[in-house]
Design a protein around this motif. Sequence first.
Motif, PDB file in Angstrom:
ATOM      1  N   ALA A   1      -6.987   4.853  -1.321  1.00 18.94           N
ATOM      2  CA  ALA A   1      -8.195   4.564  -0.540  1.00 18.94           C
ATOM      3  C   ALA A   1      -7.804   3.758   0.690  1.00 18.94           C
ATOM      4  CB  ALA A   1      -9.206   3.803  -1.395  1.00 18.94           C
TER       5      ALA A   1
ATOM      6  N   ARG B   1      -6.199   4.527   4.781  1.00 25.90           N
ATOM      7  CA  ARG B   1      -6.830   5.072   5.991  1.00 25.90           C
ATOM      8  C   ARG B   1      -7.487   6.429   5.755  1.00 25.90           C
ATOM      9  NH1 ARG B   1      -1.581   3.399   9.231  1.00 25.90           N
ATOM     10  NH2 ARG B   1      -0.900   3.619   7.085  1.00 25.90           N
ATOM     11  N   ILE B   2      -6.722   7.396   5.247  1.00 19.39           N
ATOM     12  CA  ILE B   2      -7.315   8.734   5.119  1.00 19.39           C
ATOM     13  C   ILE B   2      -8.224   8.823   3.889  1.00 19.39           C
ATOM     14  CG2 ILE B   2      -5.367   9.816   3.893  1.00 19.39           C
ATOM     15  CD1 ILE B   2      -7.351  11.493   6.701  1.00 19.39           C
TER      16      ILE B   2
ATOM     17  N   SER C   1      -7.523   2.493  -6.273  1.00 21.39           N
ATOM     18  CA  SER C   1      -6.367   1.719  -5.843  1.00 21.39           C
ATOM     19  C   SER C   1      -5.793   1.093  -7.111  1.00 21.39           C
ATOM     20  CB  SER C   1      -6.835   0.636  -4.865  1.00 21.39           C
ATOM     21  OG  SER C   1      -5.967  -0.467  -4.880  1.00 21.39           O
ATOM     22  N   ARG C   2      -4.539   0.679  -7.032  1.00 18.87           N
ATOM     23  CA  ARG C   2      -3.991  -0.071  -8.162  1.00 18.87           C
ATOM     24  C   ARG C   2      -4.606  -1.467  -8.204  1.00 18.87           C
ATOM     25  NH1 ARG C   2       1.934   1.026  -6.174  1.00 18.87           N
ATOM     26  NH2 ARG C   2       0.743   0.610  -4.285  1.00 18.87           N
TER      27      ARG C   2
ATOM     28  N   VAL D   1      -2.102   9.322  -0.842  1.00 21.68           N
ATOM     29  CA  VAL D   1      -1.119   8.254  -1.072  1.00 21.68           C
ATOM     30  C   VAL D   1       0.143   8.542  -0.265  1.00 21.68           C
ATOM     31  CG1 VAL D   1      -1.892   7.701  -3.408  1.00 21.68           C
ATOM     32  CG2 VAL D   1      -0.192   9.507  -3.065  1.00 21.68           C
TER      33      VAL D   1
ATOM     34  N   SER E   1      -6.908   9.894  10.806  1.00 25.05           N
ATOM     35  CA  SER E   1      -8.115   9.491  10.074  1.00 25.05           C
ATOM     36  C   SER E   1      -9.150   8.870  11.010  1.00 25.05           C
ATOM     37  CB  SER E   1      -7.752   8.492   8.977  1.00 25.05           C
ATOM     38  OG  SER E   1      -7.136   7.349   9.536  1.00 25.05           O
TER      39      SER E   1
HETATM   40  N1  LIG Z   1      -3.527   7.814   8.148  1.00 27.05           N
HETATM   41  C1  LIG Z   1      -3.827   9.038   8.566  1.00 27.05           C
HETATM   42  O1  LIG Z   1      -4.472   9.217   9.614  1.00 27.05           O
HETATM   43  C2  LIG Z   1      -3.408  10.218   7.731  1.00 27.05           C
HETATM   44  C3  LIG Z   1      -3.910  11.482   8.108  1.00 27.05           C
HETATM   45  C4  LIG Z   1      -3.582  12.578   7.339  1.00 27.05           C
HETATM   46  C5  LIG Z   1      -2.748  12.446   6.230  1.00 27.05           C
HETATM   47  N2  LIG Z   1      -2.229  11.213   5.919  1.00 27.05           N
HETATM   48  C6  LIG Z   1      -1.350  11.116   4.735  1.00 27.05           C
HETATM   49  O2  LIG Z   1      -2.131  10.583   3.678  1.00 27.05           O
HETATM   50  C7  LIG Z   1      -1.337   9.727   2.852  1.00 27.05           C
HETATM   51  C8  LIG Z   1      -1.933   8.327   2.864  1.00 27.05           C
HETATM   52  O3  LIG Z   1      -1.870   7.827   4.189  1.00 27.05           O
HETATM   53  P1  LIG Z   1      -2.716   6.546   4.630  1.00 27.05           P
HETATM   54  O4  LIG Z   1      -2.432   6.366   6.074  1.00 27.05           O
HETATM   55  O5  LIG Z   1      -4.124   6.656   4.162  1.00 27.05           O
HETATM   56  O6  LIG Z   1      -1.963   5.413   3.798  1.00 27.05           O
HETATM   57  P2  LIG Z   1      -2.428   3.915   3.516  1.00 27.05           P
HETATM   58  O7  LIG Z   1      -3.486   3.512   4.487  1.00 27.05           O
HETATM   59  O8  LIG Z   1      -1.171   3.120   3.455  1.00 27.05           O
HETATM   60  O9  LIG Z   1      -3.069   3.992   2.056  1.00 27.05           O
HETATM   61  C9  LIG Z   1      -2.301   4.391   0.956  1.00 27.05           C
HETATM   62  C10 LIG Z   1      -3.129   4.306  -0.300  1.00 27.05           C
HETATM   63  O10 LIG Z   1      -2.332   4.804  -1.376  1.00 27.05           O
HETATM   64  C11 LIG Z   1      -2.425   3.899  -2.472  1.00 27.05           C
HETATM   65  N3  LIG Z   1      -1.190   3.951  -3.238  1.00 27.05           N
HETATM   66  C12 LIG Z   1       0.054   3.662  -2.805  1.00 27.05           C
HETATM   67  N4  LIG Z   1       0.936   3.853  -3.802  1.00 27.05           N
HETATM   68  C13 LIG Z   1       0.238   4.266  -4.880  1.00 27.05           C
HETATM   69  C14 LIG Z   1       0.591   4.622  -6.206  1.00 27.05           C
HETATM   70  N5  LIG Z   1       1.871   4.587  -6.647  1.00 27.05           N
HETATM   71  N6  LIG Z   1      -0.382   5.021  -7.053  1.00 27.05           N
HETATM   72  C15 LIG Z   1      -1.670   5.051  -6.646  1.00 27.05           C
HETATM   73  N7  LIG Z   1      -2.073   4.717  -5.392  1.00 27.05           N
HETATM   74  C16 LIG Z   1      -1.118   4.323  -4.526  1.00 27.05           C
HETATM   75  C17 LIG Z   1      -2.682   2.544  -1.846  1.00 27.05           C
HETATM   76  O11 LIG Z   1      -3.427   1.754  -2.744  1.00 27.05           O
HETATM   77  P3  LIG Z   1      -2.860   0.467  -3.513  1.00 27.05           P
HETATM   78  O12 LIG Z   1      -1.537   0.085  -2.864  1.00 27.05           O
HETATM   79  O13 LIG Z   1      -3.935  -0.554  -3.326  1.00 27.05           O
HETATM   80  O14 LIG Z   1      -2.735   0.938  -4.924  1.00 27.05           O
HETATM   81  C18 LIG Z   1      -3.571   2.909  -0.664  1.00 27.05           C
HETATM   82  O15 LIG Z   1      -4.912   2.962  -1.052  1.00 27.05           O
HETATM   83  C19 LIG Z   1       0.070   9.770   3.423  1.00 27.05           C
HETATM   84  O16 LIG Z   1       0.841  10.717   2.697  1.00 27.05           O
HETATM   85  C20 LIG Z   1      -0.151  10.202   4.872  1.00 27.05           C
HETATM   86  O17 LIG Z   1       0.968  10.847   5.420  1.00 27.05           O
HETATM   87  C21 LIG Z   1      -2.556  10.089   6.633  1.00 27.05           C
END
Ligand SMILES: NC(=O)c1ccc[n+]([C@@H]2O[C@H](COP(=O)([O-])OP(=O)(O)OC[C@H]3O[C@@H](n4cnc5c(N)ncnc54)[C@H](OP(=O)(O)O)[C@@H]3O)[C@@H](O)[C@H]2O)c1
Length: 252
Positions: A51, A53-54, A73-74, A109, A176
């Motif tokens: 939960a 950015r995306i 989230s964890r 994630v 996002s």
């Molecule tokens: N940001 C963008 O605009 C965007 C766009 C398209 C695709 N993406 C892709 O989407 C994915 C997430 O990107 P993001 O930018 O949203 O990342 P982010 O903002 O860093 O968020 C990552 C999320 O993943 C959770 N997480 C991390 N490790 C985990 C685990 N082992 N088990 C369960 N939950 C876990 C984190 O929660 P906790 O640490 O609190 O558990 C956090 O809620 C990536 O693969 C990225 O390449 C991102």
Amino acid sequence: MAQDQLIDRGRRDFFRMAASGTALLALAATPLAALAQTTSGAPLKIGTIGAGRIGSTLGTLWAKAGHPVMFSSRHPEELKGLVDGIGPLARAGTPAEAVAFADIVLLAVPYRAMPQIGHDFAHDLAAKALVLDATNPMARRDGEVAVQAREKGAGVAAAELLPGAHLVRAFNAIGSARLPEDGKRPQGERIGMPMAGDDAKALALASNLVREIGLEPVVVGPLTMGKYLLPGTPLAGEHTPEQIREILATLK
Ligand SMILES: NC(=O)c1ccc[n+]([C@@H]2O[C@H](COP(=O)([O-])OP(=O)(O)OC[C@H]3O[C@@H](n4cnc5c(N)ncnc54)[C@H](OP(=O)(O)O)[C@@H]3O)[C@@H](O)[C@H]2O)c1
């Protein structure tokens, strides 16, 4: 047969099927309950694994569209501000609680978490009508698991980590922060959302979820085409559906 040949054959078969109408017939043959959901827009319980950015952006948009969403989230207590701000359709939980809650799961994630998610949830995720995969293997961020996923292709690699899941790759290469505004464009000027998947019912459900947040789904092919749904590829960024089809024609 070399993997590239298999991939090309899979893609050719998919488009031959689509051209002959077989893909549409396959959609028409999907179970009635799921089809009713795709056509009526009935609420679907959505669980997000991740939960950030995306995950938070998409979950918020789907909650606004009327779907109950569990953000996970964890550390679910850290999501209180997010869910309180969205309202009664939003709740927070652990990844296990989100998987148990959901009809449909969004993977959002960092890619390095995917093997653990496969280990913990592959069995449960295989029972869902749709697992939307927004993740990207990025070697610099995620290390060796991402290098291997890139070699296999992002869609194929996710299918190996989550055997039996009805995977659709989508939302991978659009920022996002842009999504809420992108979704406000009028019909006819909508941004296209390229998607790849092997399962007709899952693609139909995903298409509906894409439309509900103001974008136009464009199925680019089977999961093997997921290798093109990554930041830095020609399909990344914002394109009209026509532009996506033009780019697609240039890809091998
Ligand atoms: N940001 C963008 O605009 C965007 C766009 C398209 C695709 N993406 C892709 O989407 C994915 C997430 O990107 P993001 O930018 O949203 O990342 P982010 O903002 O860093 O968020 C990552 C999320 O993943 C959770 N997480 C991390 N490790 C985990 C685990 N082992 N088990 C369960 N939950 C876990 C984190 O929660 P906790 O640490 O609190 O558990 C956090 O809620 C990536 O693969 C990225 O390449 C991102």
